[in-house]
Design an enzyme around this catalytic site. Structure first.
Site, mmCIF file in Angstrom:
data_model
loop_
_atom_site.group_PDB
_atom_site.id
_atom_site.type_symbol
_atom_site.label_atom_id
_atom_site.label_comp_id
_atom_site.label_asym_id
_atom_site.label_seq_id
_atom_site.Cartn_x
_atom_site.Cartn_y
_atom_site.Cartn_z
ATOM 1 N N THR A 122 1.060 -1.393 0.516
ATOM 2 C CA THR A 122 0.439 0.095 0.041
ATOM 3 C C THR A 122 1.002 1.360 -0.284
ATOM 4 O OG1 THR A 122 0.115 0.051 2.469
ATOM 5 C CG2 THR A 122 -1.610 -1.752 1.408
ATOM 6 N N GLY A 123 -0.069 2.374 0.103
ATOM 7 C CA GLY A 123 1.041 4.023 -0.834
ATOM 8 C C GLY A 123 1.877 3.254 -1.524
ATOM 9 N N ALA A 124 2.142 3.006 -2.354
ATOM 10 C CA ALA A 124 3.491 2.054 -3.945
ATOM 11 C C ALA A 124 3.742 3.205 -4.498
ATOM 12 C CB ALA A 124 3.031 1.572 -4.318
ATOM 13 N N SER A 149 4.949 6.642 -4.253
ATOM 14 C CA SER A 149 6.110 7.052 -4.366
ATOM 15 C C SER A 149 7.338 7.003 -2.907
ATOM 16 C CB SER A 149 5.506 9.061 -3.606
ATOM 17 O OG SER A 149 4.302 9.008 -3.054
ATOM 18 N N GLY A 150 7.817 7.670 -2.459
ATOM 19 C CA GLY A 150 9.052 7.788 -1.283
ATOM 20 C C GLY A 150 9.014 6.187 -1.477
ATOM 21 N N GLY A 198 7.402 3.785 -0.363
ATOM 22 C CA GLY A 198 6.426 2.757 -0.962
ATOM 23 C C GLY A 198 7.232 2.065 -2.374
ATOM 24 N N SER A 211 7.040 4.681 12.717
ATOM 25 C CA SER A 211 8.146 5.513 13.263
ATOM 26 C C SER A 211 8.527 5.569 14.311
ATOM 27 C CB SER A 211 7.615 6.975 13.096
ATOM 28 O OG SER A 211 7.466 7.842 12.971
ATOM 29 N N TYR A 240 0.244 12.045 13.893
ATOM 30 C CA TYR A 240 0.658 11.081 13.508
ATOM 31 C C TYR A 240 0.658 10.443 14.246
ATOM 32 C CZ TYR A 240 3.997 9.250 10.317
ATOM 33 O OH TYR A 240 4.990 8.296 9.775
#
Length: 335
Positions: free
Chosen positions: A6-8, A10-11, A13, A169, A191
């Protein structure tokens, strides 16, 4: 092996997708993004570097629980099993730097600790989703939780163990989390709260599902320069700060800085046997001052293993209660 990320788009991912294909070009990589456009663009980008790769897409907006249920239904129709699920997508809306806290950290000698964990430095504003839930909590944790629960038939009881790998994190702090406000509706560190709740959820998922062949781990990518990070300060300030940050890396090993380095722990776990991993450990991506990547295990933050397990169990029960409400609301999307 079938790998869902998931979240692939950018960044970390996106870097993870490239690195996984470098490790094993035979995997079937399924990338999950919030829109069809992002999914297709990411697929084209990955295939440009790995033209022989098997890459499919699925649309899922983790802040929209109807979207999560539809995506899970599609994945159940498409696959017979999932070997790895990288629960990587996350948001940090409207981050603000607390310069007063930063100054106090400088005066009290806690500056390096604050710079490596963002403890006391960062605040965020949150909002409600269409489902009436806090957006950061839903996107970073609960949407993933619902997805995992809906994919149990693909994750449990397989010939080989299946893996959940959550992106947590170094900002995941017990002090930002409260069971009485587990969605963090009343604070300004949503967060941090969501990431600590992620750590707890992984702990309890292992207790519930290891005997069914499903194992959960959490990783910390370190401080990575991504779109999320760049929103914290004006871009010109980052230009000025980057040389300093490269110097800080000689003293702060979690300054991985690049998405490629940040994905180190994710990739390391891809190569490990899950039954030999410590269930109360978070795996941190680290980088030496000269740029060598390595992984460092650290205990999940808390006042003790027994307390962490107790809090995790209570949070899990709250998530189950919330899940029940959501499934009743969207019963028409269930098989």
């Amino acid at each position: 092996r079938v790998v869902l990320v998931t979240g692939a788009n950018s960044g970390v991912g996106l870097a993870l997708c490239h690195r996984l294909l470098e490790e094993d070009g035979r995997i079937h990589l399924c990338i999950a993004c919030r829109s069809v456009q992002k999914s297709e663009a990411t697929r084209d980008l990955i295939l440009a570097t790995h033209p022989a790769a098997q890459v499919s897409t699925v649309e899922v907006d983790l802040s929209n629980l109807a979207s999560v249920l539809r995506a899970a239904q599609e994945l159940r129709c498409r696959f017979q099993r999932l070997d790895f699920v990288y629960l990587n997508a996350g948001i940090m809306p409207n981050p603000q730097v607390n310069f007063k806290a930063l100054w106090q950290g400088l005066l009290t000698g806690k500056m390096l600790h604050m710079l490596t964990t963002a403890e006391g430095m960062m605040t965020q504003t949150d909002r409600l989703t269409g489902d009436g839930l806090q957006e950061v909590f839903t996107t970073n944790l609960f949407g993933h939780f619902i997805l995992v629960r809906q994919l149990q038939s693909l994750l449990c009881g397989n010939e080989k163990p299946s893996r959940l790998i959550w992106t947590s994190s170094s900002n995941a702090r017990e002090s930002a989390f409260s069971l009485s406000d587990y969605q963090h509706a009343k604070g300004q560190e949503s967060y941090s709260s969501s990431k600590y709740a992620t750590d707890l959820t992984s702990v309890v998922l292992n207790r519930k599902y290891n005997n069914q062949g499903l194992y959960s781990s959490v990783v910390c990518p370190g401080l990575v320069m991504t779109n999320m990070t760049y929103r914290i300060l004006p871009f010109f300030l980052w230009k000025l700060l980057m040389p300093i940050m490269w110097l800080i890396r000689f003293f702060a090993k979690t300054y991985t800085l690049t998405p490629y380095n940040g994905a180190e722990a994710h990739v390391w776990l891809f190569k490990q046997k899950p039954e030999y991993l410590d269930l109360l450990v978070k795996y941190h991506s680290c980088t030496t001052g000269l740029g060598r990547c390595y992984v460092e295990p650290r205990k999940v933050n808390g006042k003790g293993a027994s307390l962490a397990r107790d809090t995790a169990e209570k949070l899990y029960q709250k998530l189950l209660e919330l899940e029940k409400q959501i499934l009743e609301r969207y019963s028409d999307l269930l098989d």
